[in-house]
Design a protein around this motif. Structure first.
Motif, mmCIF file in Angstrom:
data_model
loop_
_atom_site.group_PDB
_atom_site.id
_atom_site.type_symbol
_atom_site.label_atom_id
_atom_site.label_comp_id
_atom_site.label_asym_id
_atom_site.label_seq_id
_atom_site.Cartn_x
_atom_site.Cartn_y
_atom_site.Cartn_z
ATOM 1 N N ASN A 133 0.820 -1.206 0.000
ATOM 2 C CA ASN A 133 0.000 0.000 0.000
ATOM 3 C C ASN A 133 0.856 1.260 0.000
ATOM 4 N N LEU A 134 1.880 1.265 0.842
ATOM 5 C CA LEU A 134 2.757 2.433 0.948
ATOM 6 C C LEU A 134 3.501 2.667 -0.365
ATOM 7 N N SER A 135 3.978 1.594 -0.973
ATOM 8 C CA SER A 135 4.738 1.712 -2.217
ATOM 9 C C SER A 135 3.898 2.316 -3.333
ATOM 10 N N PHE A 136 2.653 1.866 -3.459
ATOM 11 C CA PHE A 136 1.810 2.366 -4.549
ATOM 12 C C PHE A 136 1.244 3.758 -4.256
ATOM 13 N N THR A 137 1.209 4.155 -2.989
ATOM 14 C CA THR A 137 0.855 5.542 -2.683
ATOM 15 C C THR A 137 1.908 6.485 -3.254
ATOM 16 N N CYS A 138 3.170 6.045 -3.245
ATOM 17 C CA CYS A 138 4.253 6.852 -3.812
ATOM 18 C C CYS A 138 4.056 7.072 -5.318
ATOM 19 N N VAL A 139 3.432 6.103 -5.988
ATOM 20 C CA VAL A 139 3.151 6.259 -7.418
ATOM 21 C C VAL A 139 2.290 7.499 -7.644
ATOM 22 N N ALA A 140 1.274 7.681 -6.811
ATOM 23 C CA ALA A 140 0.403 8.844 -6.937
ATOM 24 C C ALA A 140 1.162 10.134 -6.650
ATOM 25 N N ILE A 141 1.982 10.107 -5.611
ATOM 26 C CA ILE A 141 2.713 11.319 -5.216
ATOM 27 C C ILE A 141 3.567 11.840 -6.360
ATOM 28 N N PHE A 142 4.216 10.934 -7.081
ATOM 29 C CA PHE A 142 5.174 11.358 -8.104
ATOM 30 C C PHE A 142 4.578 11.433 -9.522
ATOM 31 N N THR A 143 3.281 11.119 -9.653
ATOM 32 C CA THR A 143 2.658 11.202 -10.986
ATOM 33 C C THR A 143 1.450 12.129 -11.045
ATOM 34 N N VAL A 144 0.926 12.550 -9.885
ATOM 35 C CA VAL A 144 -0.318 13.311 -9.872
ATOM 36 C C VAL A 144 -0.190 14.640 -10.612
ATOM 37 N N GLU A 145 0.979 15.280 -10.554
ATOM 38 C CA GLU A 145 1.145 16.556 -11.259
ATOM 39 C C GLU A 145 1.485 16.355 -12.736
ATOM 40 N N LYS A 146 1.953 15.172 -13.100
ATOM 41 C CA LYS A 146 2.279 14.888 -14.508
ATOM 42 C C LYS A 146 1.073 14.335 -15.261
ATOM 43 N N LEU A 147 0.405 13.380 -14.666
ATOM 44 C CA LEU A 147 -0.691 12.692 -15.349
ATOM 45 C C LEU A 147 -2.051 13.336 -15.094
ATOM 46 N N GLY A 148 -2.175 14.045 -13.980
ATOM 47 C CA GLY A 148 -3.460 14.641 -13.644
ATOM 48 C C GLY A 148 -4.275 13.766 -12.711
ATOM 49 N N ARG A 149 -5.368 14.336 -12.201
ATOM 50 C CA ARG A 149 -6.195 13.632 -11.207
ATOM 51 C C ARG A 149 -7.104 12.590 -11.864
ATOM 52 N N LYS A 150 -7.773 12.976 -12.941
ATOM 53 C CA LYS A 150 -8.763 12.094 -13.563
ATOM 54 C C LYS A 150 -8.168 10.795 -14.112
ATOM 55 N N PRO A 151 -7.059 10.836 -14.860
ATOM 56 C CA PRO A 151 -6.518 9.574 -15.383
ATOM 57 C C PRO A 151 -6.163 8.574 -14.279
ATOM 58 N N LEU A 152 -5.588 9.064 -13.178
ATOM 59 C CA LEU A 152 -5.233 8.160 -12.081
ATOM 60 C C LEU A 152 -6.477 7.547 -11.456
ATOM 61 N N LEU A 153 -7.523 8.342 -11.286
ATOM 62 C CA LEU A 153 -8.753 7.816 -10.695
ATOM 63 C C LEU A 153 -9.399 6.766 -11.589
ATOM 64 N N ILE A 154 -9.430 7.016 -12.878
ATOM 65 C CA ILE A 154 -10.081 6.072 -13.804
ATOM 66 C C ILE A 154 -9.302 4.764 -13.883
ATOM 67 N N VAL A 155 -7.979 4.852 -14.058
ATOM 68 C CA VAL A 155 -7.148 3.641 -14.134
ATOM 69 C C VAL A 155 -7.227 2.869 -12.817
ATOM 70 N N GLY A 156 -7.164 3.592 -11.694
ATOM 71 C CA GLY A 156 -7.254 2.923 -10.391
ATOM 72 C C GLY A 156 -8.579 2.218 -10.190
ATOM 73 N N SER A 157 -9.669 2.843 -10.639
ATOM 74 C CA SER A 157 -10.994 2.222 -10.514
ATOM 75 C C SER A 157 -11.054 0.900 -11.271
ATOM 76 N N LEU A 158 -10.521 0.897 -12.487
ATOM 77 C CA LEU A 158 -10.545 -0.326 -13.293
ATOM 78 C C LEU A 158 -9.630 -1.395 -12.712
ATOM 79 N N GLY A 159 -8.481 -0.978 -12.176
ATOM 80 C CA GLY A 159 -7.586 -1.935 -11.517
ATOM 81 C C GLY A 159 -8.236 -2.560 -10.296
ATOM 82 N N MET A 160 -8.947 -1.746 -9.520
ATOM 83 C CA MET A 160 -9.669 -2.272 -8.362
ATOM 84 C C MET A 160 -10.758 -3.249 -8.791
ATOM 85 N N ALA A 161 -11.451 -2.923 -9.875
ATOM 86 C CA ALA A 161 -12.510 -3.813 -10.361
ATOM 87 C C ALA A 161 -11.936 -5.178 -10.716
ATOM 88 N N ILE A 162 -10.775 -5.193 -11.398
ATOM 89 C CA ILE A 162 -10.124 -6.463 -11.764
ATOM 90 C C ILE A 162 -9.740 -7.247 -10.512
#
Length: 484
Positions: A333-362
């Motif tokens: 959990n801690l490791s993947f939280t770091c993914v958000a920290i270092f990508t949120v300003e590059k990728l934006g909020r919406k893409p991370l939320l959408i990809v994360g939602s689909l990953g959770m569904a899988i």
């Protein structure tokens, strides 16, 4: 307006690090129950004046969430009336009182070590007090960071709050693991009718009488540290501007952004806070609806069914060392939280939320299809990890980022309070419904339901949530006026 970070970066980081201690306590307080709940259950099963049933244990395990709802509901009032800083000092005090009282609920007034209904009520009151601290911190910490951070790195800094929440959970997993040490945890078996029996009462005596107390009491250390350190951070410039203390606001802005940028930022702030009494619906229903539904979906996807009951879930899967797997899950959990920290300003909020939602569904569907099959035990565990990791780089931190920044200045305190209150209400619903759902309808149904909700969450973000990357908090006023 693009802000240039020409002020003191070390000053900004030191302030943010103190503020995120509130997030650490948020995670610590909500996850401490995962290691203590069996010892606590066995202790109160020894009561002579009432029967400690599954209902009582479910209520006791989640009683802090009642306080969370209260704390988040009053957070807007406190943050607006007394300021962000004083609200966090109050939250730290609540954390400390709760930790001490949960460790020693007898409080020198009730018989030491004697389980009674009165003692159970007192214990739950202390947990509610801690929940009030969590509810306040969950709303005010990201608000504080969002209001003090420059727009270009605001998403990253607010994401550190989620990192602190997960880090707090991981820390308490380790603390609980080491407190238990070589001692034996109680083994509890159902005998029907909501009643249970202890299978190894003699061997688990220390865990039943003492271990759970140390687990709750360990929170006094970070709680005391937070309550002291928060006294030394400044109030947010946006709050100071709202109460007319422009000189103080400009000095803090200058330290963070540089003198030249500070004047322009203060000018922009003043332009959006001149009307301090704007009504909640000034910017339309959609503004509030988006904030509330972000909170609802963050909990409805079912993540706290894993965070709060991880040892029980891994035990039900058939693993021999559920506490060790819980610690490993915390590291993931801690490791993947770091993914958000270092990508949120590059990728934006919406893409991370959408990809994360689909990953959770899988991940959730994977659990639904494999749970209970000994031959697919490893696949089931990996599915849980995918489900959890996908949440941690998306809905975990990004929801807090958006709640901290998506509302206009003049309604932020009240709007954040409403959104976070809904978050804790649905947290309580998911936490209290997980065991009954899993026991009555099966894990396949429960995790399939979470998987469907994850897909709905992705659609909601795609259609309704605005992208706030690179926008100032003052830009939110124009954004919502244009969408009315």
């Amino acid at each position: 307006m693009e802000q240039q970070q020409t002020g003191s970066r070390s000053y900004l980081i030191s302030i943010v690090m103190v503020a995120v201690l509130g997030g650490l306590l948020f995670g610590y307080d909500t996850a401490v129950i995962s290691g203590a709940e069996k010892g606590l259950q066995a202790f109160f099963m020894g009561a002579k004046d009432f029967q400690y049933t599954d209902f009582w244990h479910g209520f006791t395990s989640s009683s802090a969430l009642i306080g969370c709802i209260i704390g988040s509901a009053i957070s807007g009032l406190l943050a607006t009336k007394f300021g962000r800083k004083r609200s966090l000092i109050f939250a730290g005090t609540m954390f400390f009182i709760s930790a001490w009282g949960s460790m020693c609920p007898e409080s020198m007034l009730l018989p030491e070590g004697k389980p009674t209904l009165t003692l159970l009520i007192v214990f739950n009151l202390y947990r509610v007090i801690g929940g009030i601290g969590v509810g306040l911190a969950s709303a005010v910490c990201p608000m504080y960071i969002g209001e003090i951070a420059p727009s270009g790195i605001r998403g990253m800094l607010v994401s550190w709050n989620q990192f602190a929440i997960i880090f707090g959970q991981l820390v308490v997993y380790f603390v609980n693991f080491f407190i238990l040490g070589d001692h034996i945890a109680p083994a509890i078996a159902s005998v029907g009718g909501g009643l249970n029996e202890i299978l190894n009462g003699t061997e688990a005596k220390w865990a039943i009488e003492t271990g759970w107390r140390y687990m709750f009491g360990s929170e006094m250390i970070p709680a005391g540290l937070f309550a002291i350190l928060i006294c030394f951070v400044p109030e947010t410039p946006r709050y100071l501007a709202m109460i007319g203390e422009d000189d103080k606001a400009e000095r803090i802005l200058a330290k963070i952004n540089g003198a030249a940028a500070a004047k322009q930022i203060l000018f922009d702030i003043k332009n959006t806070v001149t009307e301090k009494t704007e009504k909640l619906m000034t910017y339309g229903f959609l503004c509030i609806f988006v904030g509330v539904m972000l909170s609802v979906f963050q909990q409805a996807v079912g993540i706290n069914a894993v965070l709060y009951y991880a040892p029980r879930i891994y035990e039900a899967m058939g693993f021999d060392n559920p506490m060790m797997l819980t610690v490993f899950n915390g590291i993931v959990n801690l490791s993947f939280t770091c993914v958000a920290i270092f990508t949120v300003e590059k990728l934006g909020r919406k893409p991370l939320l959408i990809v994360g939602s689909l990953g959770m569904a899988i991940g959730a569907i994977g659990v639904a299809c494999t749970f209970g099959n000994p031959e697919l035990q490893l696949v089931c565990m990996v599915s849980i990890m995918i489900y959890s990791a996908s949440f941690m780089f998306s809905w975990g931190p990004i929801c807090w980022v958006l709640i901290a920044e998506v509302f206009p200045n003049t309604i932020r305190g009240a709007a954040v309070a409403i959104a976070v209150a809904f978050q804790w209400i649905f947290n309580w619903i998911v936490s209290t419904s997980f065991v009954p759902l899993a026991n009555s309808l099966g894990y396949w149904f429960t995790y399939s339901l979470y998987g469907v909700i994850c897909v709905l969450a992705a659609l909601f973000v795609w259609k309704l949530v605005p992208e706030t990357k690179g926008k100032t908090l003052e830009d939110m006023t124009k954004l919502w006026k244009d969408r009315k």
